[in-house]
Design a protein around this motif. Structure first.
Motif, short mmCIF file in Angstrom:
data_model
loop_
_atom_site.label_atom_id
_atom_site.label_comp_id
_atom_site.label_asym_id
_atom_site.label_seq_id
_atom_site.Cartn_x
_atom_site.Cartn_y
_atom_site.Cartn_z
N PRO A 1 50.43 39.97 49.31
CA PRO A 1 49.80 39.93 50.63
C PRO A 1 48.62 40.88 50.75
O PRO A 1 47.63 40.57 51.40
N GLU A 2 48.71 42.03 50.10
CA GLU A 2 47.68 43.04 50.26
C GLU A 2 46.42 42.64 49.51
O GLU A 2 45.32 42.70 50.04
N LEU A 3 46.58 42.19 48.27
CA LEU A 3 45.40 41.81 47.49
C LEU A 3 44.95 40.40 47.81
O LEU A 3 43.82 40.02 47.54
N GLY A 4 45.85 39.59 48.38
CA GLY A 4 45.46 38.25 48.80
C GLY A 4 45.17 37.34 47.63
O GLY A 4 44.29 36.48 47.72
N PRO B 1 45.49 47.52 37.48
CA PRO B 1 44.53 46.46 37.80
C PRO B 1 43.98 45.78 36.54
O PRO B 1 43.49 44.65 36.61
N ASP B 2 44.07 46.45 35.39
CA ASP B 2 43.55 45.83 34.16
C ASP B 2 44.34 44.59 33.76
O ASP B 2 43.89 43.82 32.92
N LEU C 1 38.31 39.91 43.68
CA LEU C 1 38.61 41.11 44.45
C LEU C 1 37.52 42.17 44.35
O LEU C 1 37.64 43.23 44.95
N GLY C 2 36.47 41.86 43.57
CA GLY C 2 35.40 42.85 43.44
C GLY C 2 35.90 44.11 42.77
O GLY C 2 35.67 45.23 43.23
N ILE C 3 36.64 43.92 41.69
CA ILE C 3 37.22 45.08 41.02
C ILE C 3 36.48 45.37 39.73
O ILE C 3 36.27 44.48 38.91
N GLY C 4 36.03 46.59 39.59
CA GLY C 4 35.26 46.94 38.41
C GLY C 4 36.01 47.89 37.51
O GLY C 4 36.99 48.43 37.87
N LYS D 1 39.58 51.20 42.29
CA LYS D 1 39.18 49.98 41.56
C LYS D 1 38.55 48.97 42.51
O LYS D 1 37.82 48.10 42.10
N ARG D 2 38.89 49.06 43.77
CA ARG D 2 38.34 48.13 44.75
C ARG D 2 36.98 48.62 45.20
O ARG D 2 36.89 49.68 45.81
N ARG D 3 35.94 47.85 44.90
CA ARG D 3 34.61 48.33 45.25
C ARG D 3 34.39 48.29 46.75
O ARG D 3 33.91 49.24 47.35
N ARG E 1 46.54 35.87 53.84
CA ARG E 1 46.58 37.24 53.31
C ARG E 1 46.71 38.20 54.49
O ARG E 1 46.45 37.82 55.62
N VAL E 2 47.05 39.44 54.22
CA VAL E 2 47.10 40.44 55.30
C VAL E 2 45.73 40.52 55.97
O VAL E 2 45.60 40.57 57.18
#
Ligand code: HEM
Lengths: 106, 451
Positions: free
Chosen positions: A23-26, A92-93, A103-106, B283-285, B365-366
């Motif tokens: 739910p949080e990361l969707g 997250p990897d 999610l725009g994760i770098g 990690k979340r930009r 989603r939340v």
């Protein structure tokens, strides 16, 4: 069950597990890398090993029972066991490149 | 159920807390209490305790009933007790306010009111400490964020004990010379234990975990986090225990409290460093509104400390202590509280409504429960209004203060409207809003559906 049949069967279960989102990361738990293993045995027995993004997350029970229900919805499934593990802890990897990009994760 | 469940009454605490915040802001707009009345006037005490008990403490208690179990990955000791606890706290607060109004001569005097306030608040906070204490005790050895909460709860105990002594003395019920002495000298200890120990320390502990969780940053348990914990605990120990000893020995309370303050500054510096690290290592930009506004709140805390040091150096701290208390209560704690509330309400509502149907049907989603663009402006307005109000207090300008309080009120109403929309699922796409098996959430409590 031959190896191919088992792979195909567990593939269908993984597909069904995509209905379950964190739910949080969707995003669905399969592409987030939260599903560590889907083992299938004779007689439609399915054993899922999964984790959550954080230990003690209040959504844990729902994620577990959601995964059980989603696996149940696959034809020929007779028994589902969902085990929760924090070894190794999720990072997250473990996400697929698509999930990371989403999610725009770098 | 193996994991952590939904806290059934947390939402009721949040509703009561928000109503208190609105009442307090209305009183400020109306010019009730400080700065129109002196800081030690009973009218100011009314205002101060609507904010500290009604708004901040109820918010924190409600949040802890949900998040202490998350911090230690174990269920709450008792999920029913929070309701009678809330009843005691609200009734106790009401009696305390009536007692202050009696001192002000606004309502007729009745000593029983002081006793009722003391007894009910002791019961309410006592039950909170018992429930959270039992929950934490079962989880030893505790992770670091949970240890912050333990120290916060001990400070709450100290705050309440002193508050009760003051109340009984002011009501003329306790006449033992020793207690009169505590009342004459102990106020700084009560304030530091309440705002610094109870509210700030628990906010710090919980925020370590929430920031890491919501920004996907690594959990911190390293040397700076331990230093923040030990410095903070040391500071509170010196200020509360040392201060108490000074009161008993008729020593210099202010000296002791200031010594604690220096340790406290070191602790907050370590915390600030950790938070910067969390923001950088995330990690979340793109970070969400709640994490952005938490950053603003922390900036306000740092600004408050800078202002305090400036006032101390200029030798006018005593004259402006009201500004400092205002900034801590609103710039730091209220800003942080509202920001986290915005997230927690969405998260709890999601769990309540969509958790049980996860895996059976597609779920939102939340983040689909909120529209950050709409809420953003109210948060910004609130922050700016707090700055203006603080500046007005500093300059001794009562009218601009009331105007600023009016803007704070307006922004609070705007934020509450967004919270209501979240709770009513009004932001969720109609096709996903109420799948089969989902019941619309109740405003006042969480309906814990069986999984
Ligand atoms: C829980 C958090 C609490 C906080 C943060 C807090 C904060 C404060 C502050 C800032 C003051 C000084 C106000 C001023 O001088 O205008 C004060 C005074 C006072 N508080 Fe509290 N308080 C808390 C709880 C309580 C409780 C539970 C009680 C009673 C059971 C209480 C009773 C009093 C009394 C009687 C005074 C006036 C003392 C005097 O003037 O001698 N407080 N408190």
């Amino acid at each position: 069950m031959t190896d191919e049949e088992a792979t195909e069967f567990s593939g269908r279960i993984r597909e069904a597990l995509r209905m379950v989102i964190d739910p949080e990361l969707g995003y669905n738990i399969v592409d987030l890398g939260l599903v560590y293993d889907v083992a299938v045995e004779d007689g439609g027995v399915v054993r899922i090993a999964m984790t959550t993004t954080t230990r003690g997350c209040p959504a844990t029970d729902y994620l577990k029972s959601g995964s059980r229900d989603a696996a149940w919805s696959v034809p020929a499934v007779e028994f589902v066991d969902v085990a929760l593990t924090y070894d190794p802890p999720w990072t997250p990897d473990m996400m697929t490149p698509d999930a990371k990009q989403h999610l725009g994760i770098g | 159920m193996t994991g952590v469940a939904l806290s059934r009454w947390t939402m009721s605490y949040f509703v009561a807390a928000l109503i208190s915040l609105i009442v307090a802001e209305c009183l400020m707009v109306a010019g009730f209490g400080y700065p129109a009345a002196p800081i030690e006037a009973p009218e100011t005490l009314v205002l101060v305790h609507i904010v500290t008990i009604g708004w901040l403490s109820l918010l924190m208690c409600g949040a802890l009933f949900q998040f202490v179990p998350v911090l230690i990955a174990r269920p709450l000791y008792n999920n029913t007790l929070p309701l009678p606890t809330l009843g005691c706290l609200l009734a106790g607060l009401f009696a305390l306010l009536l007692s202050f109004l009696q001192i002000a001569g606004i309502v007729p005097s009745h000593p029983a009111c002081f006793v009722a306030a003391a007894a009910l608040l002791a019961a309410g906070f006592g039950l909170t400490l018992f429930n959270l204490g039992r929950t934490l005790w079962a989880a030893r050895p505790l992770p670091l964020p949970a240890r912050f909460v333990v120290v916060a709860l001990l400070s709450l105990g100290a705050t309440v004990v002193l508050g009760i002594i003051f109340t009984l003395v002011l009501g003329g019920i306790a006449t033992v010379p020793h207690l009169l002495n505590v009342t004459a000298l102990g106020l700084p200890i009560h304030v530091i234990a309440g705002l610094g120990g109870w509210l700030t320390f628990s906010a710090i502990g919980v925020s370590y975990r929430l920031l890491a969780m919501f920004m996907l940053a690594p959990e911190l348990e390293g040397p700076t986090t331990r230093a923040a914990f030990y410095c903070g605990t040391g500071a509170l120990g010196v200020a509360i225990l040392g201060g108490f000893a000074a009161v008993c020995a008729s020593g210099n309370v202010i000296m002791i409290v200031s010594a604690g303050g220096i340790l406290g500054l070191a602790g907050i510096a370590c915390y600030g460093r950790d938070v910067l690290h969390l923001y950088r290592a995330r990690k979340r930009r793109v970070i969400e509104l709640n994490s952005r506004m938490a950053g603003v709140a922390l900036g306000n805390l740092v600004a408050t400390l800078v202002v305090s040091i400036g006032l101390l150096i200029a030798g006018v701290f005593g004259k402006h202590v009201g500004v400092v208390v205002f900034l801590i209560a609103f710039g730091w704690l209220t800003n942080l509280g509202l920001a986290k509330l915005y997230k927690i309400v969405a998260f709890l509502t999601w769990l309540e409504c969509y958790g049980p149907v996860l895996g059976k049907t597609p779920t939102p989603r939340v983040q689909d429960l909120v529209v950050e663009n709409r809420a953003n402006k109210w948060f910004v307005l609130f922050t700016v209004a707090v700055w203006c109000a603080a500046a007005s207090l500093m300059l001794g300008a009562p009218l601009p203060f009331r105007l600023s309080a009016g803007v704070m009120l307006l922004a609070t109403v705007g934020i509450i409207k967004q919270l209501l929309r979240t709770r009513r699922l009004a932001n969720v796409q109609p096709t996903l809003r109420l799948p089969k098996g989902v019941r619309p959430p109740h405003l006042l409590y969480c309906w814990v559906q069986p999984t």
